[in-house]
Design a protein around this motif. Structure first.
Motif, PDB file in Angstrom:
ATOM      1  N   ILE A 120       0.842  -1.203   0.000  1.00  0.00           N
ATOM      2  CA  ILE A 120       0.000   0.000   0.000  1.00  0.00           C
ATOM      3  C   ILE A 120       0.876   1.251   0.000  1.00  0.00           C
ATOM      4  CG2 ILE A 120      -1.596   1.373   1.399  1.00  0.00           C
ATOM      5  CD1 ILE A 120      -2.899  -1.264   2.266  1.00  0.00           C
ATOM      6  N   ALA A 121       1.871   1.287   0.885  1.00  0.00           N
ATOM      7  CA  ALA A 121       2.754   2.454   0.968  1.00  0.00           C
ATOM      8  C   ALA A 121       3.504   2.674  -0.349  1.00  0.00           C
ATOM      9  CB  ALA A 121       3.744   2.274   2.120  1.00  0.00           C
ATOM     10  N   ARG A 122       3.994   1.598  -0.918  1.00  0.00           N
ATOM     11  CA  ARG A 122       4.729   1.715  -2.188  1.00  0.00           C
ATOM     12  C   ARG A 122       3.803   2.205  -3.301  1.00  0.00           C
ATOM     13  NH1 ARG A 122       6.055  -3.060  -2.381  1.00  0.00           N
ATOM     14  NH2 ARG A 122       4.539  -3.833  -3.908  1.00  0.00           N
ATOM     15  N   PHE A 123       2.607   1.672  -3.358  1.00  0.00           N
ATOM     16  CA  PHE A 123       1.648   2.051  -4.406  1.00  0.00           C
ATOM     17  C   PHE A 123       1.253   3.518  -4.292  1.00  0.00           C
ATOM     18  CE2 PHE A 123      -2.753   2.186  -6.126  1.00  0.00           C
ATOM     19  CZ  PHE A 123      -2.494   1.733  -7.422  1.00  0.00           C
ATOM     20  N   LEU A 124       1.069   3.986  -3.062  1.00  0.00           N
ATOM     21  CA  LEU A 124       0.640   5.371  -2.852  1.00  0.00           C
ATOM     22  C   LEU A 124       1.798   6.364  -2.910  1.00  0.00           C
ATOM     23  CD1 LEU A 124      -1.944   4.917   0.054  1.00  0.00           C
ATOM     24  CD2 LEU A 124      -2.411   5.142  -2.387  1.00  0.00           C
ATOM     25  N   GLY A 125       3.016   5.887  -2.693  1.00  0.00           N
ATOM     26  CA  GLY A 125       4.161   6.790  -2.676  1.00  0.00           C
ATOM     27  C   GLY A 125       4.432   7.390  -1.317  1.00  0.00           C
ATOM     28  N   PRO A 137       2.536  12.789  -3.273  1.00  0.00           N
ATOM     29  CA  PRO A 137       1.826  12.175  -2.137  1.00  0.00           C
ATOM     30  C   PRO A 137       2.425  12.539  -0.782  1.00  0.00           C
ATOM     31  CG  PRO A 137       2.220  10.567  -3.862  1.00  0.00           C
ATOM     32  CD  PRO A 137       2.994  11.785  -4.232  1.00  0.00           C
ATOM     33  N   ARG A 138       3.714  12.842  -0.756  1.00  0.00           N
ATOM     34  CA  ARG A 138       4.369  13.181   0.515  1.00  0.00           C
ATOM     35  C   ARG A 138       3.963  14.559   1.028  1.00  0.00           C
ATOM     36  NH1 ARG A 138      10.322  12.000  -1.625  1.00  0.00           N
ATOM     37  NH2 ARG A 138       9.334  13.160  -3.337  1.00  0.00           N
ATOM     38  N   ALA A 139       3.258  15.321   0.196  1.00  0.00           N
ATOM     39  CA  ALA A 139       2.774  16.643   0.628  1.00  0.00           C
ATOM     40  C   ALA A 139       1.538  16.531   1.514  1.00  0.00           C
ATOM     41  CB  ALA A 139       2.451  17.505  -0.595  1.00  0.00           C
ATOM     42  N   VAL A 140       0.962  15.349   1.607  1.00  0.00           N
ATOM     43  CA  VAL A 140      -0.218  15.103   2.441  1.00  0.00           C
ATOM     44  C   VAL A 140       0.204  14.250   3.631  1.00  0.00           C
ATOM     45  CG1 VAL A 140      -2.491  13.993   2.532  1.00  0.00           C
ATOM     46  CG2 VAL A 140      -1.809  15.293   0.503  1.00  0.00           C
ATOM     47  N   GLU A 141      -0.164  14.690   4.835  1.00  0.00           N
ATOM     48  CA  GLU A 141       0.305  14.002   6.045  1.00  0.00           C
ATOM     49  C   GLU A 141      -0.376  12.656   6.262  1.00  0.00           C
ATOM     50  OE1 GLU A 141       1.720  18.014   6.303  1.00  0.00           O
ATOM     51  OE2 GLU A 141      -0.307  17.252   5.898  1.00  0.00           O
ATOM     52  N   LEU A 142      -1.675  12.570   5.991  1.00  0.00           N
ATOM     53  CA  LEU A 142      -2.404  11.329   6.247  1.00  0.00           C
ATOM     54  C   LEU A 142      -3.247  10.962   5.034  1.00  0.00           C
ATOM     55  CD1 LEU A 142      -2.619  13.085   9.225  1.00  0.00           C
ATOM     56  CD2 LEU A 142      -3.486  10.849   9.888  1.00  0.00           C
ATOM     57  N   TRP A 143      -2.980   9.776   4.493  1.00  0.00           N
ATOM     58  CA  TRP A 143      -3.826   9.198   3.457  1.00  0.00           C
ATOM     59  C   TRP A 143      -4.644   8.089   4.103  1.00  0.00           C
ATOM     60  CZ3 TRP A 143      -4.332  11.451  -1.115  1.00  0.00           C
ATOM     61  CH2 TRP A 143      -3.287  12.250  -1.600  1.00  0.00           C
ATOM     62  N   TYR A 179      -7.046   1.587   5.950  1.00  0.00           N
ATOM     63  CA  TYR A 179      -5.618   1.846   6.147  1.00  0.00           C
ATOM     64  C   TYR A 179      -5.376   3.332   6.354  1.00  0.00           C
ATOM     65  CZ  TYR A 179      -5.482   3.471   1.277  1.00  0.00           C
ATOM     66  OH  TYR A 179      -5.712   4.155   0.108  1.00  0.00           O
ATOM     67  N   ILE A 180      -4.254   3.632   6.998  1.00  0.00           N
ATOM     68  CA  ILE A 180      -3.697   4.974   7.083  1.00  0.00           C
ATOM     69  C   ILE A 180      -2.277   4.890   6.544  1.00  0.00           C
ATOM     70  CG2 ILE A 180      -2.970   6.857   8.593  1.00  0.00           C
ATOM     71  CD1 ILE A 180      -5.963   6.646   8.490  1.00  0.00           C
ATOM     72  N   ALA A 181      -1.950   5.779   5.623  1.00  0.00           N
ATOM     73  CA  ALA A 181      -0.597   5.808   5.060  1.00  0.00           C
ATOM     74  C   ALA A 181       0.003   7.190   5.260  1.00  0.00           C
ATOM     75  CB  ALA A 181      -0.629   5.449   3.581  1.00  0.00           C
TER      76      ALA A 181
END
Length: 638
Positions: free
Chosen positions: A323-328, A459-465, A479-481
């Motif tokens: 999930i983390a890899r897919f979302l960045g 994606p790293r500009a957003v604290e919580l996905w 999930y939370i990413a």
């Protein structure tokens, strides 16, 4: 403790007070009553942490009074803050309430802060109370000043039960007047509320001596434990019975046979199905099914405890890494469900010193998480980043942390926010941003990576996905990413993760297999987006009201009233189309609708037939309604 004729347990008051503010030490509070002003007065004595500063007293007092008023039903007459390790205790560490009361009365407590309810020898003028309420509403609820005047209706201000409690506490603290919640809601507008408060004591007695009026329920009987007799249940039952009274079969809880996707088998009939979130057709996919079966055979049907306690399964770690890899993002954590992921994460990360800004249409789970956190909750107009910017400008400096919560695709209207603008706004005000991607993962972006890919935002500009596993990923969970630090903190401390059983191996394996298939077959996303855009275009060409739908996989058809939406749903069901109504109070009555969830596996023929049938059924429905409104019909009805 007996207050105004009612019994309260000191321990309940103490525990509620301690959770209201981080500066109050857990287990170092004493609640007791003392006589004065012709009644028993509630006094709360509490130790504060060493790092607490006097300038934070006002916020602490407000938070404590709000918490006690909303959870226990009392407001203390006095709050006394004392130095750390000075409250009277036994040798075993138990608080001595009696000794604390004596020390309070003889003045020997080591006091570092104090709040007393204000008395008054004169009736506060109505105009002063009116001005105070208007100022409070403007500041606390961030209501546009242009909407506020003495004639503004209280119910138009967006007051929920928590905000109403805060207003009552503020009025009691400012003017010494206490008002029962039921009396507050009976006032039609701000002017009436002020007039009522101004005349609570026309004799000029000390107004803080007035007890809170409580309804007299009488002697409890068996009806209080019989849910069928509760007014809440009877209200629900009346709404459900209304369908039967109008000859409408209930659209809820249909029993399905076999795998449900773009088609469904209900009662032996195969219907075109728009009432599920199997956006990419991966639920029922042979590879996904086989992965779930293999996981059960290898690990069993449950992990049987919290993952912290029962240990990890490799499939859990693989899923979270994928999930983390897919979302960045750096890391991810998987919860047992999407709703608890939101509730537990938000309520755990924020507290009474913080503020949460929720989009007006954000999901119930985010709203509940904000409420449970104890943080100040403010609502900004839907998708209005400029309004959010203005609200943050006015309020950000008043709070420790700020969180903004939006969605990637809104499930009522199928519209999307301008993510880049929201990132700019939150960065400028040093706030965190949380994006709920329940309906945008797998549906937005060229490869289904969601709204970040769609908007071209890092994606790293957003604290919580946040996202769910139950829609595009054909499983169940949430999930939370985000950053490594965020996820590590949640894994060790988030109540919804630490105190909940871990996601089942079969669900984890199914989600992992679906995610891998999504990565390998991005054409599923392309096909879904083409189907959704085509369905929206067909609806609009047929004159159907699709509201603010932006061509995502969620397309509403607005009917305009709840009964009409239920009737249309039943008519389409009879015609072989399964689509659910969304009615009040989930949406305003005039926005009642059907919601069509499009899948990549819907065919062009199914979409065309569905729109043609819907438009025809809606014409029939409108004709019936018009006939019912004719004078002859009305006369017969009368």
């Amino acid at each position: 403790v007996i207050l105004d004729g009612r019994n309260y347990y000191p321990h309940d008051i103490e525990v509620a007070a301690e959770r209201s503010h981080s500066s109050l030490r857990t287990g170092y509070t004493a609640a007791f009553s003392v006589s004065g002003e012709g009644r028993e007065r509630l006094v709360l004595v509490a130790e504060v942490a060493r790092q607490h500063k006097p300038e934070g007293d006002a916020g602490l007092f407000q938070a404590t009074r709000t918490e006690l008023a909303s959870t226990i039903g009392v407001v203390p007459d006095e709050i006394v803050l004392i130095r750390q390790n000075t409250i009277p205790r036994t040798s075993s560490g138990k608080i001595q309430r009696g000794a604390c009361r004596v020390a309070y009365l003889d003045g020997s407590l080591e006091i570092v802060g104090r709040w007393r309810a204000k008395g008054s020898d004169a009736v506060a003028p109505k105009d002063a109370i009116t001005a105070f309420v208007i100022d409070w509403v403007r500041e606390e609820l961030q209501v546009d000043p242009a909407r506020l005047d003495p004639h503004t209706k209280l119910r138009d201000l967006g007051l929920d039960s928590l905000a109403a409690t805060r207003l009552m506490v503020a009025l009691e603290g400012r003017f010494g007047r206490r008002i029962d919640p039921a009396r507050l809601w009976k006032q039609p507008d701000i002017r009436s509320l002020a007039a009522h408060l101004a005349t609570l004591d026309s004799r000029g007695a000390a107004l803080t001596a007035m007890p809170i009026e409580r309804p007299a329920y009488g002697v409890p009987d068996a009806a209080t434990t019989d849910v069928s007799q509760w007014i809440e249940y009877r209200t629900l039952r009346a709404r459900l019975d209304t369908l039967g009274e109008h000859g409408i079969a209930s659209p809820f809880f249909h029993v399905h046979d076999g795998v449900t996707g773009s088609s469904a088998v209900i009662g032996g009939r195969r219907l075109i199905n728009f009432a599920n979130y199997n956006y990419l057709g991966l639920s029922g996919d042979p590879d996904v099914t086989r992965a779930a079966q293999d996981a059960v055979e290898r690990w069993g049907s449950s992990v049987s405890a919290s993952r912290v306690v029962s240990g990890e399964r490799s499939v859990h770690r693989e899923l979270e890494s994928a999930i983390a890899r897919f979302l960045g993002t750096e890391s991810a954590i998987v919860y047992i469900g999407g709703h608890p992921a939101n509730v537990s994460t938000i309520s755990h990360l924020l507290g009474p010193e913080d503020v949460v800004f929720c989009d007006a249409l954000v999901h119930n789970s985010a709203v509940q998480g904000a409420e449970f956190s104890g943080a100040r909750r403010l609502t900004f107009p839907h998708n209005d980043w400029a309004a959010l910017d203005a609200m943050l400008t006015r309020t950000r400096a008043q709070h420790r942390r700020a969180l903004v919560v939006i969605e990637g695709v809104y499930s009522a209207d199928g519209d999307i926010p301008d993510l880049a603008r929201f990132v700019e706004v939150k960065d400028r005000h040093h706030a965190m941003l949380m994006v709920d991607e329940a309906h945008s993962l797998g549906t937005l972006g060229a490869t289904g990576r969601g709204i970040a890919e769609h908007a071209g935002v890092d994606p790293r500009a957003v604290e919580l996905w946040m996202g769910t596993l139950s829609k595009s990923l054909a499983s169940c969970g949430g999930y939370i990413a985000g950053s490594q630090a965020l996820v590590e903190y949640l894994k060790y401390t988030s109540p919804g993760f630490v105190y909940s059983v871990g996601i089942t191996p079969s669900n984890a394996a199914a989600a992992l297999a679906a995610l891998r298939k999504l990565e390998a077959e991005p054409e599923r996303v392309t096909r879904l987006q083409e189907r959704a855009a085509r369905f929206l275009a067909l609806c609009q060409s047929a004159g159907l009201d699709t509201g603010d739908s932006a061509g995502t996989a969620v397309v509403p058809v607005i009917v305009g009233d709840s009964l009409g939406a239920a009737r249309l749903s039943a008519m389409l069901f009879d015609a072989g189309i399964n689509v659910q109504p969304m009615v009040a109070p989930s949406v305003p009555e005039d926005q009642a609708r059907l919601r069509f969830f499009i899948a990549s596996t819907h065919t062009d023929q199914e979409l065309e037939m569905t729109v043609e049938t819907t438009a025809g059924a809606l014409r029939v429905l409108h004709a019936r309604e018009e006939t019912a409104r004719t004078p002859a019909r009305a006369e017969v009805h009368a």
